[in-house]
Scaffold this motif. Structure first.
Motif, PDB file in Angstrom:
ATOM      1  N   ILE A 105       0.833  -1.207   0.000  1.00 43.14           N
ATOM      2  CA  ILE A 105       0.000   0.000   0.000  1.00 43.14           C
ATOM      3  C   ILE A 105       0.868   1.258   0.000  1.00 43.14           C
ATOM      4  N   ALA A 106       0.533   2.180  -0.922  1.00 45.13           N
ATOM      5  CA  ALA A 106       1.270   3.450  -1.015  1.00 45.13           C
ATOM      6  C   ALA A 106       0.293   4.605  -1.135  1.00 45.13           C
ATOM      7  N   TYR A 107       0.777   5.801  -0.780  1.00 47.37           N
ATOM      8  CA  TYR A 107      -0.118   6.957  -0.668  1.00 47.37           C
ATOM      9  C   TYR A 107       0.482   8.174  -1.353  1.00 47.37           C
ATOM     10  N   LEU A 108      -0.364   8.858  -2.112  1.00 46.14           N
ATOM     11  CA  LEU A 108      -0.003  10.155  -2.681  1.00 46.14           C
ATOM     12  C   LEU A 108      -0.860  11.196  -1.968  1.00 46.14           C
ATOM     13  N   ASP A 109      -0.227  11.971  -1.093  1.00 48.20           N
ATOM     14  CA  ASP A 109      -0.932  12.929  -0.246  1.00 48.20           C
ATOM     15  C   ASP A 109      -0.939  14.300  -0.911  1.00 48.20           C
ATOM     16  N   ASN A 110      -2.116  14.721  -1.384  1.00 50.50           N
ATOM     17  CA  ASN A 110      -2.277  16.045  -1.981  1.00 50.50           C
ATOM     18  C   ASN A 110      -2.938  17.034  -1.016  1.00 50.50           C
ATOM     19  N   ASN A 111      -2.978  16.636   0.268  1.00 52.08           N
ATOM     20  CA  ASN A 111      -3.622  17.464   1.298  1.00 52.08           C
ATOM     21  C   ASN A 111      -5.072  17.780   0.937  1.00 52.08           C
ATOM     22  N   ALA A 112      -5.713  16.809   0.326  1.00 50.34           N
ATOM     23  CA  ALA A 112      -7.104  16.972  -0.089  1.00 50.34           C
ATOM     24  C   ALA A 112      -8.042  16.385   0.964  1.00 50.34           C
ATOM     25  N   GLU A 113      -9.320  16.715   0.851  1.00 52.54           N
ATOM     26  CA  GLU A 113     -10.325  16.219   1.789  1.00 52.54           C
ATOM     27  C   GLU A 113     -10.592  14.736   1.589  1.00 52.54           C
ATOM     28  N   ASN A 114     -10.674  14.314   0.312  1.00 46.34           N
ATOM     29  CA  ASN A 114     -11.063  12.937  -0.013  1.00 46.34           C
ATOM     30  C   ASN A 114      -9.954  12.184  -0.731  1.00 46.34           C
ATOM     31  N   THR A 115     -10.116  10.865  -0.764  1.00 48.56           N
ATOM     32  CA  THR A 115      -9.102   9.983  -1.350  1.00 48.56           C
ATOM     33  C   THR A 115      -9.741   9.053  -2.372  1.00 48.56           C
ATOM     34  N   VAL A 116      -9.007   8.794  -3.436  1.00 51.19           N
ATOM     35  CA  VAL A 116      -9.394   7.806  -4.451  1.00 51.19           C
ATOM     36  C   VAL A 116      -8.506   6.583  -4.257  1.00 51.19           C
ATOM     37  N   VAL A 117      -9.107   5.396  -4.204  1.00 51.43           N
ATOM     38  CA  VAL A 117      -8.349   4.147  -4.088  1.00 51.43           C
ATOM     39  C   VAL A 117      -8.196   3.539  -5.479  1.00 51.43           C
ATOM     40  N   ILE A 118      -6.973   3.159  -5.818  1.00 56.28           N
ATOM     41  CA  ILE A 118      -6.705   2.498  -7.096  1.00 56.28           C
ATOM     42  C   ILE A 118      -6.024   1.167  -6.777  1.00 56.28           C
ATOM     43  N   GLY A 119      -6.605   0.057  -7.244  1.00 60.77           N
ATOM     44  CA  GLY A 119      -6.108  -1.251  -6.838  1.00 60.77           C
ATOM     45  C   GLY A 119      -5.982  -2.258  -7.966  1.00 60.77           C
TER      46      GLY A 119
END
Length: 409
Positions: A105-119
């Motif tokens: 699992i890896a994360y791209l943090d754009n300091n946004a409110e919501n997150t999109v999961v790509i799997g």
């Protein structure tokens, strides 16, 4: 050649500490993940762990943050099933009968409110076994399309999304799932033990078998009914792709785990083929130009949805609840991308009823006995009407001409 490629990629990935490496192509990623040295990446095996290490290092080289419970990894224990009709199951016990697998699992943090999961799942069948359609003993099942292709596309999208000009109004969580072949274990475990707040997940994208885009450029997209805006977005960005839609959020891949947690999903699939779950699913048969086309299409969907607030979830009809039970089979691989009337055959199994009756790849089954076949559901309902040993007249459309053959189940 493969050995040289592996050495090259190993140097490329392991040397990335402070500096960013040049982009690794999807072909290079598939070649590594579908190499014989990984022994088919069976869930919990040494080969799968090598694949997990490779994916983690690729995530790091792209510049993503670890978001597992142990760096990039999220380990879970499971008890493998010895019953072919029963899935493996999670367990907290530690004994000789339990095995350990891990999501990456890896994360791209754009300091946004919501997150999109790509799997995408990275496990496969190892040397074969119960899920294999190969009947000649143990052999390495490299799973280039299933699902090294999906993981390579996951990495390609991750690389694209961290660039400056990419959409930045969502964060992105990238997950390479283990245990999909054992019954969606990794995705199920993550949803029940998330490493982010899943209430802030806008939607989930899943790629499973995206490496065999056909000459008609047909792509199946499942889950278009799981949020009101998805159907429009999927079609508006199609370009030269021929999209076959499916509304349901339930299917035989990891998006199902997220749909069941009330998260909108889209699942991408280029179709079944005669190498599915066989040792012949190798790198040289992957359509890499097609993969580029599909990856660009998914990126355009992400970009299109970037300005949207968190997507509302909508329940869809669960097709798995209405699938009829049947005791017999024709012994064919259906063409799941076929959108015409009937069930088109995409592959024939050896020494099974269809082959014995002279059916061929490309034949379209339009009637079985007295039962009309208009689509996959009516095909399965027709099968449920027959018993083992029974014979029936089967009507097929072969190159525009109707033919009738007798099939013994």
């Amino acid at each position: 050649m493969r050995t040289i490629l592996l050495l090259f990629l190993a140097m490329l990935v392991f040397s990335c500490k402070e500096t960013k490496v040049e982009t690794v192509t999807m072909k290079e990623d598939v070649s590594v993940l579908a190499n014989d040295s990984l022994k088919g990446r069976k869930t919990g095996s040494a080969g799968e762990r090598k694949a997990a290490d490779y994916i983690a290092k690729r995530f790091a080289s792209i510049g993503l943050k670890p978001k597992g419970t142990d760096g990039f990894f999220q380990k879970f224990s499971f008890k493998a099933s010895k019953n072919p009709h029963q899935e493996a199951e999670f367990t907290s016990e530690k004994n000789d009968s339990t095995e350990t697998a891990e999501n990456v699992i890896a994360y791209l943090d754009n300091n946004a409110e919501n997150t999109v999961v790509i799997g995408a799942h990275y496990d496969h069948l190892g040397m074969g076994g119960e899920g294999s359609l190969y009947r000649e003993g143990d052999a390495i099942h490299n799973g280039a399309d299933d699902n090294a292709s999906g993981v390579a596309m996951l990495l390609h999208l991750a690389d694209s999304l961290q660039k400056k000009e990419s959409p930045k109004k969502n964060n992105y969580l990238f997950i390479a799932f283990s245990g999909e072949e054992e019954g969606l274990l990794g995705s199920n475990y993550f949803v029940k033990n998330p490493t982010i707040d899943t209430k802030k997940v806008s939607y989930m994208l899943n790629m499973d078998m995206v490496g065999r885009l056909n000459s008609e450029k047909t792509l199946a997209v499942y889950g278009v009914g799981t949020s009101p805006i998805l159907k429009q977005t999927v079609n508006a960005n199609a370009g030269e792709l021929n999209i076959v839609e499916n509304e349901s959020g339930v299917g035989p891949s990891d998006h199902t785990s997220f749909y069941l947690a009330d998260i909108p999903v889209l699942h991408f699939f280029t179709g079944q083929h005669e190498d599915y779950h066989k040792p012949s699913d190798d790198t040289e048969k992957v359509n890499f130009e097609g993969m580029e086309l599909v990856s660009n299409y998914i990126f355009s969907i992400i970009k299109d949805l970037d300005n949207q607030p968190k997507l509302p979830f909508r329940k869809t009809k669960n097709e798995s609840e209405v699938v009829p039970d049947f005791k017999v089979t024709l012994g064919v691989v259906p063409d799941y991308l076929f959108s015409g009337k009937g069930m088109r055959i995409d592959g024939i199994s050896e020494d099974r009823p269809a082959q014995k009756a002279g059916l061929q790849k490309g034949d379209i089954v339009v009637k079985m006995g007295e039962h009309e076949v208009t689509d996959m559901m009516s095909y399965m309902k027709s099968l449920s009407k027959f018993e083992k040993g029974q014979s029936a007249k089967v009507t097929i459309d072969r190159n525009g001409e109707l033919k009738e053959v007798e099939v013994t189940f």
